[in-house]
Write a protein that holds these residues in place. Structure first.
Motif, PDB file in Angstrom:
ATOM      1  N   ALA A 199      -8.568   6.633   3.415  1.00  0.00           N
ATOM      2  CA  ALA A 199      -9.225   6.341   2.142  1.00  0.00           C
ATOM      3  C   ALA A 199      -8.330   6.614   0.941  1.00  0.00           C
ATOM      4  CB  ALA A 199     -10.512   7.157   2.034  1.00  0.00           C
ATOM      5  N   TRP A 200      -7.239   7.327   1.144  1.00  0.00           N
ATOM      6  CA  TRP A 200      -6.351   7.656   0.026  1.00  0.00           C
ATOM      7  C   TRP A 200      -5.296   6.578  -0.224  1.00  0.00           C
ATOM      8  CZ3 TRP A 200      -5.067  13.441   1.569  1.00  0.00           C
ATOM      9  CH2 TRP A 200      -6.261  14.167   1.563  1.00  0.00           C
ATOM     10  N   GLU A 201      -5.194   5.617   0.641  1.00  0.00           N
ATOM     11  CA  GLU A 201      -4.165   4.579   0.515  1.00  0.00           C
ATOM     12  C   GLU A 201      -4.215   3.914  -0.857  1.00  0.00           C
ATOM     13  OE1 GLU A 201      -1.035   2.005   1.724  1.00  0.00           O
ATOM     14  OE2 GLU A 201      -1.861   3.755   2.764  1.00  0.00           O
ATOM     15  N   GLY A 202      -3.069   3.825  -1.512  1.00  0.00           N
ATOM     16  CA  GLY A 202      -2.941   3.160  -2.796  1.00  0.00           C
ATOM     17  C   GLY A 202      -3.392   3.976  -3.986  1.00  0.00           C
ATOM     18  N   GLY A 261       0.847   4.242   2.881  1.00  0.00           N
ATOM     19  CA  GLY A 261       0.881   4.470   4.314  1.00  0.00           C
ATOM     20  C   GLY A 261       1.035   3.186   5.089  1.00  0.00           C
ATOM     21  N   ARG A 262      -0.098   2.687   5.625  1.00  0.00           N
ATOM     22  CA  ARG A 262      -0.048   1.498   6.474  1.00  0.00           C
ATOM     23  C   ARG A 262      -0.051   0.201   5.674  1.00  0.00           C
ATOM     24  NH1 ARG A 262      -1.376   3.031  11.739  1.00  0.00           N
ATOM     25  NH2 ARG A 262      -0.562   5.146  11.989  1.00  0.00           N
ATOM     26  N   GLY A 263      -0.346   0.266   4.384  1.00  0.00           N
ATOM     27  CA  GLY A 263      -0.305  -0.948   3.574  1.00  0.00           C
ATOM     28  C   GLY A 263       1.100  -1.511   3.530  1.00  0.00           C
ATOM     29  N   VAL A 271      20.132  -0.310  15.217  1.00  0.00           N
ATOM     30  CA  VAL A 271      19.336  -0.108  14.010  1.00  0.00           C
ATOM     31  C   VAL A 271      17.871  -0.248  14.426  1.00  0.00           C
ATOM     32  CG1 VAL A 271      18.802  -0.888  11.678  1.00  0.00           C
ATOM     33  CG2 VAL A 271      21.155  -1.032  12.538  1.00  0.00           C
ATOM     34  N   VAL A 272      17.095   0.811  14.202  1.00  0.00           N
ATOM     35  CA  VAL A 272      15.692   0.844  14.631  1.00  0.00           C
ATOM     36  C   VAL A 272      14.832   1.055  13.400  1.00  0.00           C
ATOM     37  CG1 VAL A 272      14.034   1.936  16.171  1.00  0.00           C
ATOM     38  CG2 VAL A 272      16.437   1.838  16.820  1.00  0.00           C
ATOM     39  N   SER A 273      13.702   0.352  13.307  1.00  0.00           N
ATOM     40  CA  SER A 273      12.917   0.353  12.067  1.00  0.00           C
ATOM     41  C   SER A 273      11.421   0.426  12.333  1.00  0.00           C
ATOM     42  CB  SER A 273      13.219  -0.920  11.272  1.00  0.00           C
ATOM     43  OG  SER A 273      12.388  -1.038  10.132  1.00  0.00           O
ATOM     44  N   SER A 274      10.723   1.050  11.396  1.00  0.00           N
ATOM     45  CA  SER A 274       9.274   0.906  11.301  1.00  0.00           C
ATOM     46  C   SER A 274       8.960  -0.579  11.134  1.00  0.00           C
ATOM     47  CB  SER A 274       8.759   1.689  10.086  1.00  0.00           C
ATOM     48  OG  SER A 274       7.523   1.177   9.626  1.00  0.00           O
ATOM     49  N   PRO A 275       7.787  -1.026  11.605  1.00  0.00           N
ATOM     50  CA  PRO A 275       7.482  -2.457  11.507  1.00  0.00           C
ATOM     51  C   PRO A 275       7.092  -2.938  10.117  1.00  0.00           C
ATOM     52  CG  PRO A 275       5.651  -1.274  12.515  1.00  0.00           C
ATOM     53  CD  PRO A 275       6.770  -0.288  12.379  1.00  0.00           C
ATOM     54  N   LEU A 276       6.862  -2.031   9.165  1.00  0.00           N
ATOM     55  CA  LEU A 276       6.448  -2.456   7.827  1.00  0.00           C
ATOM     56  C   LEU A 276       7.624  -3.079   7.078  1.00  0.00           C
ATOM     57  CD1 LEU A 276       4.072   0.465   6.801  1.00  0.00           C
ATOM     58  CD2 LEU A 276       3.502  -1.745   7.818  1.00  0.00           C
ATOM     59  N   PRO A 335      21.230  -6.473  15.783  1.00  0.00           N
ATOM     60  CA  PRO A 335      19.804  -6.796  15.748  1.00  0.00           C
ATOM     61  C   PRO A 335      18.992  -5.591  15.281  1.00  0.00           C
ATOM     62  CG  PRO A 335      20.509  -6.378  18.000  1.00  0.00           C
ATOM     63  CD  PRO A 335      21.756  -6.386  17.159  1.00  0.00           C
ATOM     64  N   VAL A 336      17.847  -5.837  14.677  1.00  0.00           N
ATOM     65  CA  VAL A 336      16.954  -4.765  14.248  1.00  0.00           C
ATOM     66  C   VAL A 336      15.839  -4.632  15.276  1.00  0.00           C
ATOM     67  CG1 VAL A 336      15.323  -3.977  12.486  1.00  0.00           C
ATOM     68  CG2 VAL A 336      17.461  -5.093  11.812  1.00  0.00           C
ATOM     69  N   ARG A 337      15.731  -3.453  15.837  1.00  0.00           N
ATOM     70  CA  ARG A 337      14.678  -3.167  16.818  1.00  0.00           C
ATOM     71  C   ARG A 337      13.501  -2.512  16.103  1.00  0.00           C
ATOM     72  NH1 ARG A 337      15.487   1.360  21.570  1.00  0.00           N
ATOM     73  NH2 ARG A 337      13.297   2.022  21.685  1.00  0.00           N
ATOM     74  N   ARG A 338      12.315  -3.063  16.248  1.00  0.00           N
ATOM     75  CA  ARG A 338      11.131  -2.507  15.590  1.00  0.00           C
ATOM     76  C   ARG A 338      10.444  -1.512  16.515  1.00  0.00           C
ATOM     77  NH1 ARG A 338       8.542  -7.305  11.825  1.00  0.00           N
ATOM     78  NH2 ARG A 338      10.537  -8.221  11.230  1.00  0.00           N
ATOM     79  N   GLU A 339      10.048  -0.398  15.939  1.00  0.00           N
ATOM     80  CA  GLU A 339       9.416   0.672  16.706  1.00  0.00           C
ATOM     81  C   GLU A 339       8.137   1.105  15.992  1.00  0.00           C
ATOM     82  OE1 GLU A 339       7.902   2.904  18.926  1.00  0.00           O
ATOM     83  OE2 GLU A 339       9.879   2.385  19.778  1.00  0.00           O
ATOM     84  N   ASP A 340       6.984   0.817  16.595  1.00  0.00           N
ATOM     85  CA  ASP A 340       5.695   1.106  15.966  1.00  0.00           C
ATOM     86  C   ASP A 340       5.497   2.597  15.693  1.00  0.00           C
ATOM     87  OD1 ASP A 340       5.110  -1.564  15.992  1.00  0.00           O
ATOM     88  OD2 ASP A 340       3.793  -1.477  17.747  1.00  0.00           O
ATOM     89  N   ASP A 341       6.067   3.456  16.538  1.00  0.00           N
ATOM     90  CA  ASP A 341       5.868   4.900  16.371  1.00  0.00           C
ATOM     91  C   ASP A 341       6.561   5.459  15.130  1.00  0.00           C
ATOM     92  OD1 ASP A 341       4.134   5.462  18.450  1.00  0.00           O
ATOM     93  OD2 ASP A 341       5.736   5.794  19.908  1.00  0.00           O
ATOM     94  N   LEU A 342       7.407   4.664  14.479  1.00  0.00           N
ATOM     95  CA  LEU A 342       8.094   5.118  13.260  1.00  0.00           C
ATOM     96  C   LEU A 342       7.340   4.723  11.987  1.00  0.00           C
ATOM     97  CD1 LEU A 342      11.791   4.270  14.197  1.00  0.00           C
ATOM     98  CD2 LEU A 342      10.739   6.548  14.108  1.00  0.00           C
ATOM     99  N   ILE A 343       6.138   4.156  12.133  1.00  0.00           N
ATOM    100  CA  ILE A 343       5.367   3.741  10.968  1.00  0.00           C
ATOM    101  C   ILE A 343       4.896   4.962  10.173  1.00  0.00           C
ATOM    102  CG2 ILE A 343       3.063   3.746  12.033  1.00  0.00           C
ATOM    103  CD1 ILE A 343       2.618   0.980  10.723  1.00  0.00           C
ATOM    104  N   GLU A 344       4.598   4.741   8.890  1.00  0.00           N
ATOM    105  CA  GLU A 344       4.162   5.834   8.021  1.00  0.00           C
ATOM    106  C   GLU A 344       2.796   6.372   8.447  1.00  0.00           C
ATOM    107  OE1 GLU A 344       4.423   8.425   6.417  1.00  0.00           O
ATOM    108  OE2 GLU A 344       5.219   7.816   4.452  1.00  0.00           O
TER     109      GLU A 344
END
Length: 404
Positions: A288-291, A220-222, A251-256, A274-283
């Motif tokens: 607690a389930w991460e990893g 997810g956020r990792g 081109v728009v991307s999640s920040p990860l 250019p690559v535009r970063r969009e926080d709302d596209l993050i996973e």
């Protein structure tokens, strides 16, 4: 001078379904109705649907040869019209290559819109198709001469009635927001041309593989970087996207980093956008389930997992629900539709946001989220119109990854 906008009328059929089959297609000038080209061919033994697709393909090829930039494709085959608009699935494997060929031709024009017409308004193409079927049944040469068709003068498109005009105005005002900004389940379903002629196209790309992807761990956020295979995948994906959308506006991307690396490879292939970063596209935040693997989560949080699988409103412990992900992904998509109306945007994100966009584009239920598989570096393509019309053109295309 080459016509800018043409009308294609196409038809096909078989005597026996399958049986001796043929197609016909007519290309007209939109303004005058003048016949610019005719195509007809007997194709041996085939089904009605195969012949209808072949008629559409022949019409699109003829329009391209004439140098047309925009096309109105009119057919009395509801199946072909609905499938080309992305509203019906293409379940028969024999039709998929033909639909793909037609879609490839569609991409050669600035705009193509499809509409259904009754058979009596498709008499010219129908006569060509019947002549081709006669030739197929008789074993005659493949390209029969079509009989002349006497047609009364008619307007290419009748004016709207007051009721239809009011309905169009109401449809354009409708804005029941979900992920796409309008809800496809309630958007106007029509074979009429859209009030806005050009859709906004979203090229949805999942990032390349990471070690977590290969190990089937919740990621997810990792900020897990791309693996060696993932880096190979994004090069192939970048080339594929550049072929699909050479004139992409953004081109728009999640920040990860697994997404930004994928997006940067695509942007470079598109000429250095250019690559535009969009926080709302993050996973999704898996908390607690991460990893952890599915088996590890099932062993420790069996009840919580059952509840999570049963409802998009339930979040993993210390995490985020799919309902919350859908809300923020919806904000991102709505902003892109407003900012890039009528253009093509490459969106690089993760499994959960992309699944939620596709769920809503297809007007599907929540069970869709657990039944759709999205590969790393897979590509999906969605067209969206301002009145809520949606056409899902492809889902999880991975053909470019054969050698990656």
């Amino acid at each position: 001078m080459a016509p800018r906008v043409v009308v294609i009328e196409a038809d096909g059929g078989s005597r026996g379904n399958p049986g001796p089959a043929g197609y016909g297609a007519v290309v007209r000038d939109l303004d005058t109705g003048e016949v610019l080209a005719e195509r007809a061919e007997s194709i041996g033994r085939a089904t009605n649907n195969v012949a209808e697709y072949r008629g559409l393909i022949a019409g699109l090829e003829a329009a391209a040869e004439l140098g047309a930039t925009e096309v109105e494709a009119r057919m009395d085959s509801k199946l072909v019209v609905e499938q080309m608009c992305g509203r019906w699935q293409i379940k028969h494997p024999g039709l998929r290559p033909l639909a793909a060929q037609a879609a490839g031709l569609v991409d050669r024009f600035a705009a193509v819109r499809f509409s259904w017409i009754p058979r009596e308004r498709n008499r010219h193409a129908d006569a060509l198709a019947n002549a081709a079927m006669d030739a197929a049944a008789a074993g005659a040469p493949a390209r029969p001469a079509a009989p002349p068709v006497a047609e009364p003068a008619r307007e290419v498109a009748a004016p709207d009635s007051p009721a239809r005009a009011a309905a169009r105005e109401a449809a354009a005002r409708a804005s029941t927001a979900r992920t796409t900004g309008t809800d496809p389940a309630t958007a106007p379903a029509s074979w009429e041309p859209r009030p806005s002629f050009t859709a906004t196209r979203l090229i949805l790309v999942r990032h390349g593989e990471t070690e977590y992807t290969e190990q089937r761990r919740y990621s997810g956020r990792g900020d897990v970087p791309l693996s060696a295979r993932g880096r190979d995948q994004i090069r192939a994906t970048a080339a594929r996207v550049a072929a699909l959308a050479p004139a992409a506006a953004a081109v728009v991307s999640s920040p990860l980093s697994r997404c930004t690396a994928t997006a940067e490879a695509i942007a470079e292939a598109l000429g250095g956008l250019p690559v535009r970063r969009e926080d709302d596209l993050i996973e999704c935040d898996f908390g607690a389930w991460e990893g952890r693997t599915f088996a590890e989560v099932r062993e420790r949080w069996a009840g919580e997992m059952d509840a999570w699988l049963a409802s998009t409103r339930v979040a993993p412990p210390d995490g985020e629900s799919f309902t919350e992900v859908a809300e923020r992904a919806g904000r991102a998509i709505t902003a892109l539709l407003d900012a890039y109306r009528g253009e093509t945007v490459v969106v690089v994100s993760h499994v959960s946001p992309i699944k939620l966009v596709l769920r809503d584009a297809l007007a599907a239920g929540d069970a869709f989220l657990h039944r759709l598989f999205l590969d790393a570096a897979g590509i999906s393509v969605v067209d969206m119109w301002p009145d809520g019309g949606v056409a899902v053109r492809s889902v999880n295309d991975t053909a470019h990854l054969t050698d990656a």
